[in-house]
Structures are given as structure tokens and as C-alpha cells.
Design an enzyme around this catalytic site. Sequence first.
Site, short mmCIF file in Angstrom:
data_model
loop_
_atom_site.label_atom_id
_atom_site.label_comp_id
_atom_site.label_asym_id
_atom_site.label_seq_id
_atom_site.Cartn_x
_atom_site.Cartn_y
_atom_site.Cartn_z
N CYS A 48 0.82 -1.21 0.00
CA CYS A 48 0.00 0.00 0.00
C CYS A 48 0.86 1.26 0.00
O CYS A 48 1.97 1.27 0.51
CB CYS A 48 -0.87 0.03 1.25
SG CYS A 48 -1.81 -1.46 1.50
N ARG A 69 5.03 -0.11 -6.12
CA ARG A 69 4.99 -0.92 -4.91
C ARG A 69 3.96 -2.04 -5.00
O ARG A 69 3.99 -2.97 -4.20
CB ARG A 69 4.64 -0.03 -3.70
CG ARG A 69 5.72 0.99 -3.38
CD ARG A 69 5.17 2.08 -2.51
NE ARG A 69 4.81 1.60 -1.20
CZ ARG A 69 5.54 1.75 -0.10
NH1 ARG A 69 6.69 2.38 -0.18
NH2 ARG A 69 5.14 1.30 1.04
N TRP A 127 -3.26 -2.66 -1.33
CA TRP A 127 -2.90 -4.03 -1.70
C TRP A 127 -3.62 -4.90 -0.69
O TRP A 127 -3.31 -4.88 0.49
CB TRP A 127 -1.37 -4.20 -1.60
CG TRP A 127 -0.86 -5.51 -2.12
CD1 TRP A 127 -0.63 -5.86 -3.42
CD2 TRP A 127 -0.47 -6.64 -1.33
NE1 TRP A 127 -0.14 -7.13 -3.49
CE2 TRP A 127 -0.02 -7.63 -2.22
CE3 TRP A 127 -0.46 -6.91 0.04
CZ2 TRP A 127 0.44 -8.87 -1.79
CZ3 TRP A 127 0.00 -8.15 0.47
CH2 TRP A 127 0.44 -9.11 -0.44
N ASN A 129 -1.71 2.01 6.03
CA ASN A 129 -0.86 0.91 5.58
C ASN A 129 -0.60 0.00 6.77
O ASN A 129 -0.41 0.50 7.88
CB ASN A 129 0.51 1.43 5.10
CG ASN A 129 0.42 2.11 3.75
OD1 ASN A 129 -0.64 2.17 3.15
ND2 ASN A 129 1.55 2.63 3.29
N GLY A 130 -0.52 -1.29 6.54
CA GLY A 130 -0.23 -2.22 7.65
C GLY A 130 -1.42 -3.11 7.94
O GLY A 130 -2.35 -3.21 7.13
N GLU A 144 18.11 -17.66 -7.42
CA GLU A 144 17.68 -16.31 -7.79
C GLU A 144 17.10 -16.32 -9.22
O GLU A 144 16.09 -15.67 -9.49
CB GLU A 144 18.85 -15.32 -7.66
CG GLU A 144 18.60 -13.93 -8.17
CD GLU A 144 17.41 -13.20 -7.53
OE1 GLU A 144 16.85 -13.68 -6.54
OE2 GLU A 144 17.01 -12.17 -8.09
N LYS A 203 13.30 -15.20 -10.22
CA LYS A 203 13.02 -14.18 -11.24
C LYS A 203 12.04 -14.72 -12.27
O LYS A 203 11.08 -14.06 -12.63
CB LYS A 203 14.30 -13.76 -11.98
CG LYS A 203 15.23 -12.79 -11.30
CD LYS A 203 14.73 -11.40 -11.14
CE LYS A 203 13.98 -11.25 -9.86
NZ LYS A 203 14.76 -11.03 -8.67
N GLU A 209 8.43 -15.24 -10.79
CA GLU A 209 7.65 -14.07 -10.37
C GLU A 209 7.19 -13.20 -11.54
O GLU A 209 6.14 -12.59 -11.47
CB GLU A 209 8.38 -13.24 -9.30
CG GLU A 209 9.47 -12.35 -9.78
CD GLU A 209 10.10 -11.51 -8.66
OE1 GLU A 209 9.37 -10.94 -7.85
OE2 GLU A 209 11.34 -11.44 -8.61
N HIS A 221 18.44 -37.38 -6.19
CA HIS A 221 17.71 -37.70 -4.96
C HIS A 221 16.24 -37.34 -5.09
O HIS A 221 15.54 -37.21 -4.08
CB HIS A 221 18.35 -36.98 -3.77
CG HIS A 221 19.77 -37.38 -3.56
ND1 HIS A 221 20.13 -38.61 -3.08
CD2 HIS A 221 20.93 -36.73 -3.83
CE1 HIS A 221 21.45 -38.71 -3.04
NE2 HIS A 221 21.95 -37.58 -3.50
N LYS A 271 6.20 -4.38 -4.26
CA LYS A 271 7.63 -4.07 -4.22
C LYS A 271 8.17 -4.12 -2.80
O LYS A 271 9.23 -4.64 -2.54
CB LYS A 271 7.87 -2.69 -4.84
CG LYS A 271 9.33 -2.25 -4.85
CD LYS A 271 10.14 -3.12 -5.79
CE LYS A 271 11.61 -2.78 -5.79
NZ LYS A 271 12.42 -3.87 -6.36
O1 M6R Z 1 13.12 -4.94 0.09
P1 M6R Z 1 13.64 -6.32 0.40
O2 M6R Z 1 14.93 -6.62 -0.25
O3 M6R Z 1 13.69 -6.59 1.88
O4 M6R Z 1 12.54 -7.28 -0.20
C1 M6R Z 1 12.60 -8.66 -0.01
C2 M6R Z 1 11.77 -9.39 -1.03
O5 M6R Z 1 10.41 -9.04 -0.90
C3 M6R Z 1 12.21 -9.10 -2.47
O6 M6R Z 1 13.57 -9.37 -2.63
C4 M6R Z 1 11.40 -9.94 -3.47
O7 M6R Z 1 11.69 -11.28 -3.32
C5 M6R Z 1 11.69 -9.47 -4.89
N1 M6R Z 1 10.49 -8.99 -5.49
C6 M6R Z 1 12.15 -10.52 -5.79
O8 M6R Z 1 12.48 -10.01 -7.05
#
Ligand code: M6R
Length: 610
Positions: A2, A27, A75, A99-100, A483, A487, A490, A506, A605
Site C-alpha cells: 500500500c 509498490r 494491496w 498501511n499495515g 535467484e 526471477k 515471479e 535424490h 515491491k
Molecule cells: O526490500 P527487500 O529486499 O527486503 O525485499 C525482499 C523481497 O520481498 C524481495 O527481494 C522480493 O523477493 C523481490 N520482489 C524478488 O524479485
Amino acid sequence: MCGIVGAVAQRDVAEILVEGLKRLEYRGYDSAGVAIVDSASNLTRIRRLGKVQELADTVDSAHVVGGTGIAHTRWATHGEPSEINAHPHVSGDISVVHNGIIENHEQLRDTLTERGYQFVSQTDTEVIAHLVEWELRSAPSLLVAVQSAVKQLEGAYGTVVMDRNDPSRLVVARSGSPIVIGFGVGENFLASDQLALLNVTRRFMYLEEGDVAEVTRRDVTVFNSLGEHVERKITESKLEHDAADKGNYRHYMQKEVFEQPTALINTMEGRITADSVITDAIGVKAAYILAKTEHIQIVACGTSYNAGMIARYWFEAIAGISCDVEIASEFRYRKFVTRPNSLLITLSQSGETADTLAALRLAKEKGYMAAMTICNVAGSSLVRESDFAFMTRAGVEVGVASTKAFTTQLISLLMLVTALGKERGTIDKVREQEIVSAMHALPNQIEQALSFEKEIEALAEDFADKHHTLFLGRGEFYPVAMEASLKLKEISYIHAEAYAAGELKHGPLALIDADMPVVVVAPSNDLLEKLKSNIEEVRARGGLLYVFADEEAGFEADDTMKIITMPHVSDITAPIYYTVPMQLLSYYVALIKGTDVDQPRNLAKSVTVE
Ligand code: M6R
């Protein structure tokens, strides 16, 4: 997650509020809304499901006037994404954005219902509006009403309250969700992120945990959780006004991938010489703390966690110090044992990730020697609450998929590993020179890796119609594969898994068939021969192999195996280098699939709720 924007001004603020929301779009959100009061106490509230542009169009055609207002991108956490659940929420004359998460919203809802309030939404936020409305019936001011209301809230909030009967002020409270106040001339603003306000001011003040502030056109008065009047520091933002522009790129993610050479140079600048790492640059207290450090505990989420996983190999192999890495949401709820002289390191792009922040606060109680954060956002909660911070200088990262934040975290970690190794005597001058020379070479090498864009774009065609993908690596290239898989999943919504290649037999080998692309990160290093055996295991079962290697690795392409041959780079920085083609691969697969690359579905974000 949010976003909040607010303004108290003499001019009409609708445009400022909507522009602020647009700047926070990255975000992630599902609906947006605005409430504005004019000097005659007329309130206009407009909410829309979907993009901020829809809200902007409606606000524009409604010719909304008024100098005091609050705005929000939501959100969904409690209640589906819908117009009725979108903020601002209203109770009588009170409007609220939040927010929260209010954890005790159900009890409060029962109490407020007994008092005669009718709830129209399914949100937890609506309790704040009714609670403030209730308190204001007996309180001498909106400020006192909000102070009384927030004392009854459990959970996390960054919230702004507006009273249509008094358009001269907004009252804002922070506990667990960031709020920044922006200072103008004869007008003041507030937001959940300074980026929202960079077109109207560069002077900012961050509220601290438990603060409640009254914001008028001329004054900002802050009270701490005890109700005492306090002063908070005002700083000048160094962020560029256009930091959030896409330029000529099609997506923020693409722009941010291509910004990596510069981001790496910026992050290293002033911190390394031609042949050494400047320990003092790690932080004023760094040398003292590093000399005493006997163990490293890294805590992070998502991509930042993957950076920690790579760094673990470096801490142990290069600096000779034990290192554990844990996902913050697990760490914070686990009964762990604190090792003596253990340095906690949180990694975060945003500095506001709720689980990482909670882990930091817990670690402080559990006797960690010191807490350091490696973070990309100055003034963020993690930076303010850690003993010392090492800033990555990636610049604003807008794409939800983290790219340049990851590689700048890695170069920062490598600088830290080197400083620590020097302190401990595990890195001598020759080794330090070797590491630093690899660091200096990296930005140009990343430029070279980016030049593989066309080749990788062509390769992406093979993935776009697949439902699953496996990524394999060994040693520090296993978290590189992790990683890469994060990527791909997501932004392209293709199910992807990463495995340490030695683990294949395994279980995961059972998945291999002609519909299963298997991407292997295979630079020539001392694990290459082992990895080649794993590749043969896949090939023997008819898997489709895509191998990212260097000239020295000696692979030959055939019908079952495509090879992307890249220049050889130092073993030390190779995990950073090989991340780049993986980012491009996921980007181009997503592009072919037509997904929302910068704002993938269901994701935000900055994850400021747990
Ligand atoms: O802001 P942060 O690095 O703490 O965020 C952690 C994760 O939410 C963030 O890395 C998320 O996994 C990314 N969107 C991945 O690309």
C-alpha cells in the site's frame, strides 16, 4: 504494497495526490482512492478498482477542489480488492488511509458495533475511522483523538486521519509502517515513501516508531509514544527528481538490469582503492566490531535472502568465518541459539520488509553483538534501527523484480567479506589485490554480459510455452540458480525450481522429460567436472539443456543442449556476472508471455506486512 500520500496546502491538491500515487505504483496495489476537503468543509471521496490512471481520470473530470487531502493505493490483506474496500475509509466527518495490518480488528469491530457503528467494508482499516470518530466525541482535538485511538490498536500501521470540519490539519501516526513528512513553503505533505513527494519537495522528516504528528500548512508537531513533544531530524533528499522515469526502456526492470554496471561502480566508489578495501568505509564502528566478530547471521527475504546465500560461501571460503543465512519469516518465530560474538546482518532493498525488521528487533533482544544492515534506501526503518548500515547505491529500484539491488548487495557483501578477512588475518595482501582487481573488472564484464541480450531473447522463445523449468548450479552458483528461478517464476508465472545439481538424483531427476527445460549455470571452476556429470544425468533422460558457461568450460552444443558461451571472469565475482544473463532470460520470457513485467500479479515491491 500500500501507498499513502497526503497534503495540506492553500492550492488544490488533487493533482499532487494523484501524481504521488502514480510514483508509488511500483509498490504494487489493486485499488486506489482519494479524499479531499475544501475550505468550506465539503468532502469529495473517489475510489477506483484497478490502475491509478482510472482514479486520475475520474478526479480530473470531477474537477475536485480543496487544499487538504489524503490518498492511497491498496494491496488487499483483509477483504477482496474492490471499490468498497479501497481507502480512504470514512466514519462521520473522519477520513482515514492506512498501511499495515490491525491485528485486533475483530475485537474492535465488535466493540464499535455495540456502540452503534455500521461497517461497510471487510477491511481492518475501517475500525480506525470509527475509533477516531468515537474518540473525537470527547477529545479536545483531532490530535488527542488519534493519540487515544492508536493506543487501542495492535499490529502495524502508518495512518493519516482527516476531519472535514477542520481542513487546516492532518494527523498522522506511525507504528511498523513508514511515514515521511515533506516540507514545502506554506504547505506540507506526507507519504509512505519520499519518492511520492519528490516533485513537490526535497526536505523530509521520518517519523519514528510510536510517533503521532499534527501537520498543518505552516507547522509539523511531533509527539512520541509517551505523548511527549519531540523533534525529529529534517534531511535533504539526494534522490533525483526523475529517478522513477523509465527513459527509453520498455520496462523499469529492463532499465534496472542495464543500470547495473553504473550501480556497481557507484556502490564501490570511495570504498575500494586500486588494490584494497577501505575498512573504515564499511562504517565508523566497523573495524572495532569486525575484529570481535566470530560468527555471521544473515537474515533476509526473497532476492535479498538469495544474496545472503551466495555471501555465505564467500564468508566461509574467503574470510574463514562461519555464516548462517535464514529467511526472516522463519528466523523471527524460531527459538534460536545466539552464538557468541555474532554479527547480525539484514539484507534488504527497501529497508521496510516487515519480517526482516521484526527479525532485527528480535535479534537485539537476543544478545547479538551488533546489527548491521546492507540496504538501498537511506532513512528506511532497517537503516535507522541497525547499529550501522552499509548503503548499496543502486538508485531507486521500481520494478518489483529485484535486479540491481541484488547485484549491488552482492558487491557490498564482497567488500565486507574482504574487510572481515583482513581483520581476521585470513586474507593477505596478495589475495586482497586479487579480489579488488576482480571487483574493478566487474562493471565492464557486466556490460559484456548485457551484450548477450539478443542471443538470450532468441532463447526465451523455447521457454514461453513451457509450464516448468529447472535451474541447476553447484557451490555459490546454486543460489545463483535460486535467484534465477525466483526471477522467472515471479514475472513469467512459469513454475521454476532451483536445485543444487548434486541433489538431482535424490528426487528431481524424476521430473526430467522433453518438456522440461533445464538451465545450468556452469562456469569453469573446480566443480565443473562434477556439474558435467549432473548434466549427463539430465541428457540421458531426454531433458532440454540450456547451459551458461565460459570458453574454458569446453561444452559443445547439440540437439539436446544449447550453450551460451560467455567470456571467462574471475571465480570470485562470477556469481554476480552470471546473474545478469539469468535476469535477461526471465525478462524476455515474460515479455513473450505478455505478463505485467514491472508489477507482476499478486506481488508488491515493498512487503510491509508479514
Ligand atoms: O526490500 P527487500 O529486499 O527486503 O525485499 C525482499 C523481497 O520481498 C524481495 O527481494 C522480493 O523477493 C523481490 N520482489 C524478488 O524479485
